[in-house]
Design an enzyme around this catalytic site. Structure first.
Site, PDB file in Angstrom:
ATOM      1  CE1 TYR A 110     -44.837  -6.369   4.575  1.00 48.58           C
ATOM      2  CE2 TYR A 110     -44.124  -7.041   6.690  1.00 48.58           C
ATOM      3  CZ  TYR A 110     -43.580  -6.484   5.400  1.00 48.58           C
ATOM      4  OH  TYR A 110     -42.600  -6.338   5.114  1.00 48.58           O
ATOM      5  CG  HIS A 146     -44.731  -6.395  -3.805  1.00 50.11           C
ATOM      6  ND1 HIS A 146     -43.664  -7.141  -3.232  1.00 50.11           N
ATOM      7  CD2 HIS A 146     -44.217  -5.891  -4.791  1.00 50.11           C
ATOM      8  CE1 HIS A 146     -42.824  -7.507  -4.062  1.00 50.11           C
ATOM      9  NE2 HIS A 146     -43.003  -6.845  -5.106  1.00 50.11           N
TER      10      HIS A 146
END
Length: 146
Positions: A23, A101
């Site tokens: 991430y 995302h």
């Protein structure tokens, strides 16, 4: 002035510490500050909201409808793969939205490749970590500029 809301789902408050290899190392606060600065430079009103609660997300989406928000950028996080309630709220308010995302969900585990939102979104941006939000905002700006 164009009004945009950014909605962030569960565990995104842990960005920077949660699986940084997937991430990224930026915190949600860092990403949102950069996004707000870009929005301000473009003359756009942008507010953001993060919740670990599905009901909180539904309430916030409904409130966006009441507030006359023009566009939504949403990272439903884990709810991407499970939430009919959030999908129904987005359909009910009829606000165009971009699904975002941080990771490339299409190349991850099979359950992460299922999204309840992409078929009703105006677009999906995935895999660019924090930059995904900036790309989503730029895509919205491209839609509204003559």
């Amino acid at each position: 002035m164009v009004k945009i809301r950014v909605f962030n789902g569960p565990n995104l408050n842990l960005l920077g510490q949660r699986e940084p290899g997937v991430y990224g190392q930026s915190s949600l606060q860092d990403i949102m500050q950069e996004l707000e600065a870009f929005a301000e430079s473009c003359g756009v009103e942008l507010n953001h909201f993060q919740t670990n609660s599905e009901g909180g997300m539904v309430d916030a989406i409904q409130k966006a409808g009441e507030d006359g928000v023009d566009y939504i950028i949403i990272n439903p996080a884990g709810y991407t793969h499970t939430s009919v309630s959030i999908r129904d709220a987005l359909l009910a308010v009829e606000i165009p939205f971009v699904e975002v995302h941080l990771s490339a969900v299409s190349s991850r585990e099979p359950f992460r490749q299922v999204t309840y939102f992409s078929d009703i979104a105006i677009g999906v941006i995935s895999g660019f970590r924090g930059e995904s939000y900036l790309l989503a905002l730029q895509a919205i700006l491209n839609r509204i500029e003559p």
